[in-house]
Design an enzyme around this catalytic site. Structure first.
Site, short mmCIF file in Angstrom:
data_model
loop_
_atom_site.label_atom_id
_atom_site.label_comp_id
_atom_site.label_asym_id
_atom_site.label_seq_id
_atom_site.Cartn_x
_atom_site.Cartn_y
_atom_site.Cartn_z
N GLY A 147 0.82 -1.21 0.00
CA GLY A 147 0.00 0.00 0.00
C GLY A 147 0.85 1.26 0.00
CG LEU A 152 1.28 3.68 6.06
CD1 LEU A 152 2.04 4.94 6.41
CD2 LEU A 152 0.15 3.43 7.05
CB ALA A 207 -5.70 -1.06 8.20
CE1 TYR A 234 -9.37 2.68 8.64
CE2 TYR A 234 -9.77 5.04 8.81
CZ TYR A 234 -8.89 3.98 8.70
OH TYR A 234 -7.54 4.21 8.66
CE LYS A 246 -5.98 1.57 11.93
NZ LYS A 246 -4.92 0.60 11.54
#
Length: 310
Positions: A17, A19, A74, A138, A142
């Site tokens: 991803g 990140l 995630a 979301y 988290k």
């Protein structure tokens, strides 16, 4: 046999991803033996691991014996989480708890990447001690992921990053990239949000993720916030990008009243970063400088523009 392999070992989940790739690069460039893990887009560069497969996670951690694990993986798309809550909970919560347990088993220091979406956006700027109140599923997953990690591994660092600006080789997936494409196509109208969101922007990969490699140290524990220090609406971002590349912006039109579509988002989730700044991190690249540097490679006429900008 002649290759010098760094002795410090780090494993990065979600390395396919945006990140994860940036975090992997940062550790790799700072003399770490870095292993990146992904799933659908992993091979050939990264290890292909399904984080929902507890046996596979156990095996790679015990084989590699990392000193540090940075958990970037995630389901981060709020609207997808709303439509697929069970799958999102498995990845964001259950897999995080299992990863923390395996990290503790080999004595690895875990860094869990959280999100500003755990806050409701009504009382910024948010400090690490402020009570979360997520508006969407979301943010809730988290937050539940944080709790699952702590239940399985107390020696964990939590980083809250506010991401509104990305360097990205995929033209179609991030707002800044899309803006530049439309600006280059002068005939297309672009409506951009101009509500006073006061979005905190991050404008340099090294500064965003350098704190992960600098503070991958068990002696530095706790929760830390990090973001840029500029405030812009999306409309102002679009105008800044047009200005940075000497492109016309007359076809841009601000939208001051945006209807709510999909999952609720916090209106202003500005983060207080003073705790991390006290540890020596505080440098930020101005948005206009960062946007020019990051989007430069995607211009078709790079050679001509290089004579203009350099």
């Amino acid at each position: 046999e002649d290759v010098d392999i760094p002795s410090r070992r780090v494993m990065i989940t979600g390395a396919t991803g945006l990140l994860g790739r940036a975090v992997f690069k940062e550790f790799n460039e700072n003399n770490w033996n870095a292993v990146g893990c992904g799933y659908k887009r992993a091979q050939p560069r990264f290890e292909q691991i399904n984080l929902l497969d507890s046996i596979a996670v156990h095996d790679i951690i015990h084989d590699f014996q990392p000193h540090v694990i940075v958990h970037c993986a995630a389901e981060r798309r709020p609207d997808v989480v709303e439509s697929q809550p069970d799958a999102a909970s498995q990845l964001n919560v259950a897999a995080s708890g299992n990863l923390a347990r395996e990290a503790a088993g080999v004595g690895a220091f875990l860094i869990y990447i959280s999100t500003d979406y755990v806050f409701d956006g009504t009382s910024p700027p948010y400090k690490e001690t402020d009570v979360p109140n997520p508006l969407n599923l979301y943010g809730k997953t988290k937050l539940e992921g944080e709790k699952a990690v702590l239940e399985n591994n107390e020696a964990t660092n939590f980083f809250y990053f506010l991401f509104k600006f990305f360097l990205n080789e995929n033209w179609h997936s991030k707002y800044t990239n899309i803006i530049l494409k439309i600006l280059l196509n002068k005939g297309k109208k672009l409506g951009t949000e101009h509500v006073p969101l006061h979005l905190k922007l991050i404008s340099c990969t090294k500064e965003r993720f350098g704190c992960c490699s600098q503070y991958a140290d068990p002696s530095v524990k706790g929760t830390f916030h990090w973001s840029g220090n500029e405030q812009m609406t999306k409309y102002e971002m679009a105008c800044a990008i047009a200005d940075a590349f000497n492109l016309p912006s007359s076809h841009l039109r601000p939208i001051t009243d945006c209807p709510v579509v999909g999952a609720l988002r916090p209106r202003n989730a500005q983060l207080d970063c003073s705790k991390l700044e006290m540890l020596g991190i505080g440098q930020r690249t101005p948005f206009r400088a960062g946007i020019k540097e990051s989007l430069w490679p995607f211009l078709v006429d790079k050679r001509w523009r290089q004579t203009v900008f350099h």
